[in-house]
Design an enzyme around this catalytic site. Sequence first.
Site, PDB file in Angstrom:
ATOM      1  N   ILE A   1       1.007  -1.149  -0.037  1.00  0.00           N
ATOM      2  CA  ILE A   1      -0.127  -0.092  -0.061  1.00  0.00           C
ATOM      3  C   ILE A   1       0.891   1.176   0.042  1.00  0.00           C
ATOM      4  O   ILE A   1       2.065   1.138   0.467  1.00  0.00           O
ATOM      5  CB  ILE A   1      -0.838   0.255   1.292  1.00  0.00           C
ATOM      6  CG1 ILE A   1      -0.245  -0.315   2.530  1.00  0.00           C
ATOM      7  CG2 ILE A   1      -1.936  -1.093   1.227  1.00  0.00           C
ATOM      8  CD1 ILE A   1      -1.334  -0.100   3.894  1.00  0.00           C
ATOM      9  N   ASP A   2       0.115   2.247  -0.447  1.00  0.00           N
ATOM     10  CA  ASP A   2       1.108   3.547  -0.416  1.00  0.00           C
ATOM     11  C   ASP A   2       1.796   4.086   0.786  1.00  0.00           C
ATOM     12  O   ASP A   2       1.160   3.715   1.751  1.00  0.00           O
ATOM     13  CB  ASP A   2       0.202   4.641  -1.346  1.00  0.00           C
ATOM     14  CG  ASP A   2      -0.076   4.323  -2.587  1.00  0.00           C
ATOM     15  OD1 ASP A   2       0.504   3.379  -3.335  1.00  0.00           O
ATOM     16  OD2 ASP A   2      -1.102   4.751  -3.022  1.00  0.00           O
ATOM     17  N   LYS A   3       2.805   4.897   0.740  1.00  0.00           N
ATOM     18  CA  LYS A   3       3.374   5.453   1.930  1.00  0.00           C
ATOM     19  C   LYS A   3       2.367   6.311   2.782  1.00  0.00           C
ATOM     20  O   LYS A   3       2.482   5.951   4.154  1.00  0.00           O
ATOM     21  CB  LYS A   3       4.569   6.284   1.297  1.00  0.00           C
ATOM     22  CG  LYS A   3       5.047   7.388   2.626  1.00  0.00           C
ATOM     23  CD  LYS A   3       6.143   8.226   1.868  1.00  0.00           C
ATOM     24  CE  LYS A   3       6.570   9.108   2.994  1.00  0.00           C
ATOM     25  NZ  LYS A   3       7.698   9.933   2.423  1.00  0.00           N
TER      26      LYS A   3
END
Length: 311
Positions: free
Chosen positions: A145-147
């Site tokens: 998942i994104d930062k």
Amino acid sequence: MSELNQSMKEFTYKIELGEEDERIDKWISRACDSLSRSYIQKLIKEEHVFVNDRPQKASYRIKAEDEIRFQIPDAAQPAIPAEDIPLSILYEDDDLLIVDKPKNMVVHPAPGHYSGTLVNAVLFHCRNRLSGINGILRPGIVHRIDKDTTGSLIVCKNDMAHQHVASQLKEHSITRKYHAIVHGRLTAEAGCIDAPIGRDEKDRKKMAVNPKNGKPAVTHYKVLKSFKEYSYIECRLETGRTHQIRVHMASIGHPLLGDMVYGCRKTKFSLEGQTLHAMTIGLKHPSTGEYLEVSAPLPAYFLHLLEILES
């Protein structure tokens, strides 16, 4: 031009009549089009390239019957340190670790960024007992998942578990529900966005709905709460393309609040990236075959934002 030998990363060529009087760096870049000319020049400078068993400069002009031999050295594998970084654990057994990833944490190391990631944290917690399928930079990591996205993320402790989870991801049988706040009030209480996602033709750093070159992508959404200028929604992923929810919601005119890439660059709230939380994840356990589902509670910033919108 003829290639006489190629084993591992060693190459040997013999220059034929009609090929002479060309710079050696330019000639090699044509012979091995997977290598950039700047990289070839670096190999020559470091004396990894030989002409008739003698190193030469990049400006050397080849001659008929010259034998060119060079090796591509193995890339140095960086040591990824195990770091005692606190983890919020949602579930753990001998096969799986499901964590609640915080905001501003990158999932795995990348060139120039080898510490402070989720991988560094799980290496310490699991004492290196992680699947190795994805290599030294991504041990145990089967999805990302994104930062700036928070929430549930699966880590696999062994290769068997990794293969089982990867297979379920490929079959789109894993339950993945996200909560998000988007701009505007949605007219429908629920809907489905079925639009392929691929690289943005105008900006290769971004993803976009791309009917021509994109891969199938399906997002189901429903409104949980409507506010004056925003909507609190749940999204269920049928596929898992890069930035899927962010791209899909922006494509129908409702970008995620705080999304500086696909949405509005200005916001009246103090935010760090998009308001997106991986709430629930469910899968068949790799060893027992029983369905396992866990949920990560909404982070404090998200709850506070909902309170502000409510008031």
